[in-house]
Design a protein around this motif. Structure first.
Motif, short mmCIF file in Angstrom:
data_model
loop_
_atom_site.label_atom_id
_atom_site.label_comp_id
_atom_site.label_asym_id
_atom_site.label_seq_id
_atom_site.Cartn_x
_atom_site.Cartn_y
_atom_site.Cartn_z
N ARG A 1 0.84 -1.20 0.00
CA ARG A 1 0.00 0.00 0.00
C ARG A 1 0.87 1.25 0.00
NH1 ARG A 1 -1.78 3.29 3.90
NH2 ARG A 1 -3.75 4.37 3.57
N ASP A 2 1.93 1.23 0.79
CA ASP A 2 2.83 2.38 0.86
C ASP A 2 3.47 2.69 -0.49
OD1 ASP A 2 2.71 3.65 3.22
OD2 ASP A 2 4.54 2.80 4.07
N ALA A 3 3.86 1.66 -1.20
CA ALA A 3 4.47 1.87 -2.51
C ALA A 3 3.48 2.55 -3.45
CB ALA A 3 4.93 0.53 -3.10
N LEU A 4 2.22 2.15 -3.36
CA LEU A 4 1.18 2.82 -4.16
C LEU A 4 1.08 4.29 -3.79
CD1 LEU A 4 -1.37 2.95 -6.03
CD2 LEU A 4 -2.70 2.44 -3.97
N LEU A 5 1.06 4.59 -2.49
CA LEU A 5 0.90 5.98 -2.05
C LEU A 5 2.03 6.85 -2.62
CD1 LEU A 5 -0.22 5.66 1.68
CD2 LEU A 5 -1.62 5.87 -0.38
N ALA A 6 3.25 6.34 -2.57
CA ALA A 6 4.38 7.12 -3.08
C ALA A 6 4.24 7.36 -4.58
CB ALA A 6 5.70 6.41 -2.76
N GLU A 7 3.91 6.31 -5.32
CA GLU A 7 3.74 6.47 -6.77
C GLU A 7 2.56 7.38 -7.09
OE1 GLU A 7 4.01 3.65 -10.04
OE2 GLU A 7 4.79 2.15 -8.65
N ALA A 8 1.50 7.23 -6.33
CA ALA A 8 0.30 8.02 -6.59
C ALA A 8 0.54 9.50 -6.32
CB ALA A 8 -0.86 7.50 -5.74
N LEU A 9 1.36 9.78 -5.33
CA LEU A 9 1.66 11.18 -5.02
C LEU A 9 2.44 11.82 -6.16
CD1 LEU A 9 1.67 13.59 -3.17
CD2 LEU A 9 3.53 12.55 -1.87
N ALA A 10 3.43 11.11 -6.66
CA ALA A 10 4.18 11.63 -7.81
C ALA A 10 3.26 11.82 -9.01
CB ALA A 10 5.32 10.66 -8.16
N HIS A 11 2.38 10.86 -9.21
CA HIS A 11 1.42 10.92 -10.32
C HIS A 11 0.48 12.11 -10.18
CE1 HIS A 11 -0.27 8.72 -13.76
NE2 HIS A 11 -1.46 9.06 -13.32
N ALA A 12 0.01 12.34 -8.96
CA ALA A 12 -0.88 13.47 -8.71
C ALA A 12 -0.17 14.78 -9.04
CB ALA A 12 -1.35 13.47 -7.25
N GLY A 13 1.11 14.84 -8.71
CA GLY A 13 1.88 16.04 -9.02
C GLY A 13 1.92 16.31 -10.52
N GLN A 14 2.11 15.25 -11.29
CA GLN A 14 2.13 15.42 -12.75
C GLN A 14 0.78 15.88 -13.28
OE1 GLN A 14 3.46 11.80 -14.55
NE2 GLN A 14 5.63 12.14 -14.05
N GLN A 15 -0.28 15.19 -12.82
CA GLN A 15 -1.63 15.59 -13.26
C GLN A 15 -1.87 17.06 -12.99
OE1 GLN A 15 -4.37 13.11 -11.05
NE2 GLN A 15 -4.41 11.50 -12.59
N SER A 16 -1.51 17.46 -11.77
CA SER A 16 -1.78 18.82 -11.34
C SER A 16 -0.92 19.83 -12.12
CB SER A 16 -1.53 18.93 -9.84
OG SER A 16 -1.43 20.25 -9.44
N ALA A 17 0.34 19.49 -12.34
CA ALA A 17 1.23 20.38 -13.08
C ALA A 17 0.71 20.61 -14.49
CB ALA A 17 2.65 19.81 -13.11
#
Lengths: 196, 196
Positions: free
Chosen positions: B54-70
């Motif tokens: 689950r933690d690995a997902l959270l880390a990847e998802a956070l990076a992904h969210a940053g891209q979406q938002s940027a």
DNA sequence: TGTACATCAGTGAACGCGCGTTCACTGATGTAC
DNA sequence: TGTACATCAGTGAACGCGCGTTCACTGATGTAC
């Protein structure tokens, strides 16, 4: 109308004190009923003699944390003002201090919990909005009369954001540099006193 | 070295997309493995074929969210700049917009998650620090060359804090007023262009 | 002052539930000849 | 092109665990007479 607080009232206060620190340390979602009770030296079964639910505790604990933090801030400000700092400088140097950076548990509840606030129950959200208003009022009181309207809101936003970004970067040189940059920018923009 | 993404890679991306929105909506602690998988149209059992934990997902998802938002921010800025706004004004008017106030799920991951960041696992914390750096870099690029060093850190802090305090007050007149006060203060202090 | 009883704060076992994680299996896709 | 087999993505039941909440009980405190 009793003068001396009852045994139960003392225990209630102890639970609240514990919870007020726990929510800032671990977040709303990070604290459990059993954890709090254990940390307060009790067993979890007695919890519901003190609070209607976990949510009710969170709301009370948030208000309590605000009081704890406001007292600390007032004490620190008094010390710095006695040394000649303006009220605004005293506030900024205390709030954006390295001590506050690493002292989440005893620090500002808004900075510790802001991004979780919109996801809480209505009771907790109401207590959270009160904390935000109270922080803005605190900032307002540190400003010279005649400051532009809206300044307090802008300053409070920057103070909270600065602490959070610094903590996200870490309690290290990078986080401390971000805090320092914010102190400098805020004092340059709003302070009237000479550097202490 | 395949050109077309495999079926598995497509599913992986779909889970990440879902998770990137879910963490902003519900917080790190508010999303469960089963929730995410269900929302992505899968059953929870298959999760560990895609992520170590689950933690690995959270880390990847956070990076992904940053891209979406940027990407969103870049798109909005382009529109506003085409209408004559300076890069800085375009950034502030987009970031501190009422749309962003109510659009947590698709908005800035730092504003949505800042106070939870320090409590995450080392992997997630590292991804979080990257998001903060990336936000400051975005602000820096919108400033005229020659802006005071540290300005970007101070501005990013205020932007994030403003959105969080406004959301804590609520998506109502009070929250909107706080946003407006911050827009005004930031543009008055740092913008060079005439009001659009 | 002493005894008998009622009240009350706190205990600890138990409940139902949802979580992260594992795993044997299924059915579809791709490969070999 | 067609058949046989291997690979692989996703399924769904199961696990151990910790959570919020309930409740019958205990032992201490307070009150009545």
């Amino acid at each position: 109308m009793e003068i001396a607080p009852s045994r139960k009232a003392l225990t209630h206060e102890r639970i609240l004190d514990t919870a007020a620190r726990a929510i800032r340390r671990a977040g709303f979602q990070g604290v459990g009923v059993a954890d709090i009770m254990k940390e307060a030296g009790l067993t979890h079964g007695g919890f519901y003699a003190h609070f209607a639910s976990r949510d009710a505790l969170l709301a009370e604990a948030l208000a309590h944390a605000g009081q704890q933090s406001a007292e600390r801030i007032a004490k620190g400000n008094a010390t710095r003002e006695a040394r000649g700092a303006s009220p605004f400088r005293a506030l900024i140097e205390g709030y954006l201090s390295e001590r506050h950076l690493s002292g989440t548990e005893n620090g500002c509840a808004v900075a510790a919990l802001a991004s979780e606030m919109p996801r809480q129950s209505p009771d907790v959200r109401a207590a959270a909005a009160q904390r935000v208003r109270s922080l803005m009022a605190l900032v307002q009181r540190s400003l010279p009369t005649g400051a532009a309207p809206g300044s307090a809101a802008a300053i409070a936003s920057q103070m909270v954001g600065a602490l959070q970004l610094a903590r996200a970067l870490g309690d290290n040189a990078e986080g401390k540099a971000l805090l320092a940059a914010n102190r400098k920018a805020l004092l340059a923009a709003y302070d009237v006193s000479p550097p202490g």
